[in-house]
Design an enzyme around this catalytic site. Structure first.
Site, short mmCIF file in Angstrom:
data_model
loop_
_atom_site.label_atom_id
_atom_site.label_comp_id
_atom_site.label_asym_id
_atom_site.label_seq_id
_atom_site.Cartn_x
_atom_site.Cartn_y
_atom_site.Cartn_z
N GLU A 1 10.03 7.66 -16.96
CA GLU A 1 8.68 8.17 -17.22
C GLU A 1 8.19 7.79 -18.61
O GLU A 1 7.02 7.45 -18.80
CB GLU A 1 8.68 9.70 -17.07
N LYS B 1 16.03 21.30 -11.47
CA LYS B 1 15.41 20.00 -11.74
C LYS B 1 16.30 19.02 -12.49
O LYS B 1 17.04 19.39 -13.38
CB LYS B 1 14.12 20.20 -12.57
N HIS C 1 0.84 -1.21 0.00
CA HIS C 1 0.00 0.00 0.00
C HIS C 1 0.87 1.26 0.00
O HIS C 1 0.45 2.31 0.48
CB HIS C 1 -0.96 0.05 1.20
N SER D 1 14.79 20.77 -16.59
CA SER D 1 13.55 21.48 -16.87
C SER D 1 13.90 22.75 -17.60
O SER D 1 14.94 23.36 -17.35
CB SER D 1 12.85 21.80 -15.54
#
Ligand code: ARG
Length: 466
Positions: free
Chosen positions: A299, A292, A159, A286
């Protein structure tokens, strides 16, 4: 200028197709990539036609030389693909016949229906072998990362809540297991791809005495004992795309596994987890936020799963309403199949490369794994060993956790008196369960994350993958 129209229209048709019809129906813009396998198939077919006396020796020689010359031209980018000739099969055949008059005999007892089924099977056979190699590469990357960090512990999660401590290697080996099942499915799929449909003709075979066994042997359509594998029903053979669906289904499940690995990687690379650092070359920045570093490979591997699922659904939908046998709808199978193969292969390779370029943040892993709450179950097992029924032990340890929370102490810092206040069964040795090292040494069931067992599993995989 005289327009070239496909050979399939000569005789019965007075005109070539209209430009928009040609554009709508052509497939050479994507099926050109079957050229190598189309030529291999034609070489085998020609050798067989020679054997049964349809081709003279000189004709066979000229056709074989012509096909090889065309292969060289295509390889070197010198071949001109003509969309008006529809597909890869007719482009190559038309060019051959232009160069070699005997080329006009090559299509004897063959239809594009059995030809395309053959080409796709030949192509997919190679792709499966290459994909299996890519998957083995990813498995090796996972094993290496586990070996290099064999002593690193992290919390295991259910979980997405901290559950119990595990070796990082155990977590990584879970993916090795998943990938192994993918390999098994792909091999199983391979056995049904590896069946020769040539000789099925358009739908009903041929009246000529083709030697299908020879063609199958020449093209390596044999099982592990060397027995030739031939399709057994000409109607099924020209319309069957089950093997493509199976590949896309196996690819979809592989994509699921890659996506889950990607998700774990993304979480671990976040500041919140901070378990890993991905090398700069495998991250991107970024355009706006200078600080970043994004885990884009992971991804994209996760994101591309969508199209791989879509390809499977497209193929199933494509097939569901088709009457027997070949229907032009089947031309739509290729882009979906190509896309699945290209996507899962690229994702597998890039995920492997990324894993080879990550560093484990040992301090952050150790801090997370030393959370004593992870060993609450071990405390319950302690009570069970003293004879307490597990349900009662679960309840007692729950009360101990509540007490720790109330007093603001970590579980392993409660005093003997505090434990006794909850239940008299606790002895002075109870807090010993919170020694992480001994706790890990105790989990040595087959498949469990015990120190010895994980070392054994790493060694087993290392051997199996070498
Ligand atoms: N380009 C076609 C395909 O990919 C080849 C077979 C065409 N056969 C036919 N009878 N029109 O399916």
């Amino acid at each position: 200028m005289k327009k070239i129209s496909p050979v399939s229209r000569s005789g019965r048709f007075t005109h070539g197709p209209g430009a928009d019809v040609a554009r709508f129906t052509e497939s050479v813009s994507f099926d050109w990539r079957l050229w190598r396998h189309d030529i291999l198939g034609s070489l085998a077919h020609a050798a067989m036609l020679r054997k049964i006396g349809v081709l003279y020796r000189a004709e066979h020689g000229a056709i074989a030389r012509g096909l090889k010359a065309i292969a060289r031209d295509i390889e070197q980018g010198r071949f001109k693909w003509r969309p008006e000739l529809e597909d890869v099969h007719m482009n190559i055949e038309a060019e051959l016949t232009k160069r070699v008059p005997a080329g006009a005999k090559l299509h004897t007892a063959r239809s594009r229906n059995d030809q395309v089924a053959l080409d796709v099977r030949l192509w997919l056979r190679d792709e499966i072998v290459l994909l299996l190699g890519d998957i083995a590469g990813l498995q090796r990357a996972l094993v290496s990362l586990g070996e290099k960090n064999a002593d690193v512990l992290i919390p295991g999660y259910t979980h997405l809540q901290r559950a119990q401590p595990v070796y990082l290697a155990h977590h990584l080996l879970a993916y090795v297991e998943m990938l192994e099942r993918d390999c098994e499915r792909l091999w199983d799929c391979y056995s049904r791809v590896n069946i020769c449909p040539l000789g099925s003709g358009a739908i009903a075979g041929s009246t000529l005495p083709l030697d299908r066994v020879l063609v199958a042997k020449l093209l390596g359509f044999v099982d592990i004992s060397g027995k030739p594998q031939l399709t057994q029903n000409s109607m099924d053979a020209v319309s069957d795309r089950d093997f493509a669906v199976e590949f896309c289904a196996a690819g979809a499940l592989l994509a699921v596994h890659l996506s889950r690995l990607a998700e774990d990687t993304i979480l671990w690379a976040s500041a919140e987890f901070n378990f890993i650092k991905i090398a700069d070359a495998y991250t991107t920045g970024s355009s706006l936020m200078p600080q970043k570093k994004n885990p884009d490979i992971a991804e994209l591997a996760r994101g591309k799963t969508g199209r791989v699922f879509g390809n499977l659904m497209s193929l199933l939908t494509l097939l569901k309403g088709l009457p027997m046998t070949y229907n032009r709808d089947l031309q739509e199978d290729k882009e979906r199949l190509f896309d699945t193969a290209d996507t899962v292969r690229a994702s597998t390779r890039l995920m492997a490369a990324m894993l080879q370029n990550i560093k484990i943040n040992r301090a952050a892993c150790a801090a997370a794994a030393s959370d004593p709450a992870l060993l609450a179950t071990d405390l319950a097992d302690y009570l069970v060993k003293k004879g307490m029924p597990f349900r009662r032990a679960h309840h007692v340890v729950g009360a101990v956790v509540a007490l720790a929370e109330k007093t603001g102490k970590p579980l392993n810092k409660l005093s003997f008196a505090e434990l006794q206040a909850v239940d008299k069964t606790f002895g002075r040795d109870a807090l010993g369960v919170f020694n992480l090292k001994t706790a890990m040494a105790k989990r040595n069931l087959t498949g469990a994350p015990g120190t010895k067992e994980v070392a054994k599993q790493l060694a087993r995989w290392r051997k199996q993958l070498s």
